[in-house]
Design a protein around this motif. Structure first.
Motif, PDB file in Angstrom:
ATOM      1  N   UNK A  50       0.831  -1.214   0.000  1.00  0.00           N
ATOM      2  CA  UNK A  50       0.000   0.000   0.000  1.00  0.00           C
ATOM      3  C   UNK A  50       0.863   1.260   0.000  1.00  0.00           C
ATOM      4  N   UNK A  51       1.956   1.199   0.706  1.00  0.00           N
ATOM      5  CA  UNK A  51       2.807   2.384   0.836  1.00  0.00           C
ATOM      6  C   UNK A  51       3.623   2.659  -0.423  1.00  0.00           C
ATOM      7  N   UNK A  84       3.728   0.650  -3.802  1.00  0.00           N
ATOM      8  CA  UNK A  84       3.449   0.288  -5.200  1.00  0.00           C
ATOM      9  C   UNK A  84       2.981   1.508  -5.998  1.00  0.00           C
ATOM     10  N   UNK A  85       3.554   1.667  -7.186  1.00  0.00           N
ATOM     11  CA  UNK A  85       3.214   2.754  -8.114  1.00  0.00           C
ATOM     12  C   UNK A  85       3.625   4.148  -7.635  1.00  0.00           C
ATOM     13  N   UNK A  86       4.440   4.230  -6.614  1.00  0.00           N
ATOM     14  CA  UNK A  86       4.987   5.537  -6.220  1.00  0.00           C
ATOM     15  C   UNK A  86       6.066   5.956  -7.226  1.00  0.00           C
ATOM     16  N   UNK A 123       0.298  11.548  -4.574  1.00  0.00           N
ATOM     17  CA  UNK A 123       0.599  10.094  -4.517  1.00  0.00           C
ATOM     18  C   UNK A 123       0.646   9.603  -3.068  1.00  0.00           C
ATOM     19  N   UNK A 124       1.249  10.403  -2.204  1.00  0.00           N
ATOM     20  CA  UNK A 124       1.351  10.000  -0.796  1.00  0.00           C
ATOM     21  C   UNK A 124       0.011  10.227  -0.088  1.00  0.00           C
ATOM     22  N   UNK A 182      -2.714   7.650  -0.499  1.00  0.00           N
ATOM     23  CA  UNK A 182      -2.538   6.269  -0.025  1.00  0.00           C
ATOM     24  C   UNK A 182      -2.487   6.136   1.489  1.00  0.00           C
ATOM     25  N   UNK A 194      -5.260   3.941   3.182  1.00  0.00           N
ATOM     26  CA  UNK A 194      -5.167   2.484   2.989  1.00  0.00           C
ATOM     27  C   UNK A 194      -3.950   1.907   3.710  1.00  0.00           C
ATOM     28  N   UNK A 195      -2.883   2.683   3.825  1.00  0.00           N
ATOM     29  CA  UNK A 195      -1.731   2.201   4.601  1.00  0.00           C
ATOM     30  C   UNK A 195      -2.148   2.018   6.065  1.00  0.00           C
ATOM     31  N   UNK A 227      -4.355  -1.080   6.447  1.00  0.00           N
ATOM     32  CA  UNK A 227      -3.564  -2.325   6.407  1.00  0.00           C
ATOM     33  C   UNK A 227      -2.791  -2.526   7.707  1.00  0.00           C
TER      34      UNK A 227
END
Lengths: 174, 174
Positions: A21-22, A24-26, B10-11, B14, B17-18, B21
């Motif tokens: 989650x942290x 991927x795709x960054x 981008x950060x 996410x 969701x981080x 998880x």
């Protein structure tokens, strides 16, 4: 907090999905930048976690179970990832880490460890006497501490960008 | 790393969701324990992130866009979560945070910020002159630094459990 195998596994089993989650795709700027000289980027850290799955945690647990203090662990190479991760994509590394962790936790489960067995002693090449429970607790702290390190490394990339707010962000002053 | 709106988002997008998880279905021992006197547990930190969504980041961005330096921001209450999170479950807090973040990022997108607008100035009640870009960079670092803090707090719970390995875990010596 007293060590309980079930609570330790709660953390160990979620680390791969937290990393996915942290990371991927960054953008590569986030993933490949470190904190300067000899420090580690998020990409390097994932490689280091893979090496731990392959050579440290479960292999050492099995040495304790099978040989106790008779056989000291091999030393752990904290820098192996620089060679081993070369040419790989972050995506590959995350996938590898997830598979290894899943396999190792499945194997841990088959050991059906009792509270007594968690007290079984092993021999660390430098630290001396340790127990199986301490090894497993260290596995958990190792995961969490590298998550903490990784997010700190990412913070540093905006050290300049935050301007005057740096004053309020102690993480940028380390 | 130069500030780029796209990389910042981008950060920001996410983080919920981080957190999900990392925290959903974890034992209370992991979620509700802090580092001792006046420190924050993961539960407290999620409440603090919610308060930021409600009163800090996007509201301040709009003040800069609409009023520039004419209107200093309201002070941010760093302790509001202790009252506001009372009686709520972690699950509720995570859901609230996810919804607020999603709404705020959707609104940020509608502002269609240009690189010139990112240089627009605002007035911080204590730090003085800041820019919109610096505010957004701080939003990102704030997320990451609290993820770093949260995982560090979780490490501390096993400070005793790791035994002699504490020597190799600098995060436990802070």
């Amino acid at each position: 907090m007293k060590f309980e195998l079930e609570q330790a596994v709660e953390i160990l089993e979620r680390t791969p999905s937290v990393l996915n989650q942290l990371l991927i795709d960054l953008s590569n700027d986030w993933v490949l930048t470190n904190e300067g000289t000899d420090s580690w980027s998020p990409f390097d850290i994932v490689g280091h976690l893979i090496h731990g799955e392959e050579t440290d945690w479960l292999p050492r647990a099995k040495i304790i179970m099978e040989q106790g203090e008779a056989h000291a662990f091999e030393k752990f190479d904290r820098f192996a990832q620089f060679e081993k991760s070369r040419g790989k994509s972050l995506h590959e590394l995350l996938e590898t880490f997830g598979l290894l962790r899943q396999r190792n936790l499945a194997e841990l489960k088959t050991l059906n460890l009792t509270p007594e067995q968690l007290g079984k002693r092993g021999k660390h090449p430098e630290l001396g006497e340790v127990t199986l429970g301490q090894l497993l607790a260290t596995w958990v702290v190792h995961d969490l501490s590298h998550l903490s390190q990784m997010t700190r490394v990412m913070c540093q990339q905006y050290e300049e960008a935050v301007g005057a707010w740096k004053e309020y962000l102690p993480i940028l002053k380390k």
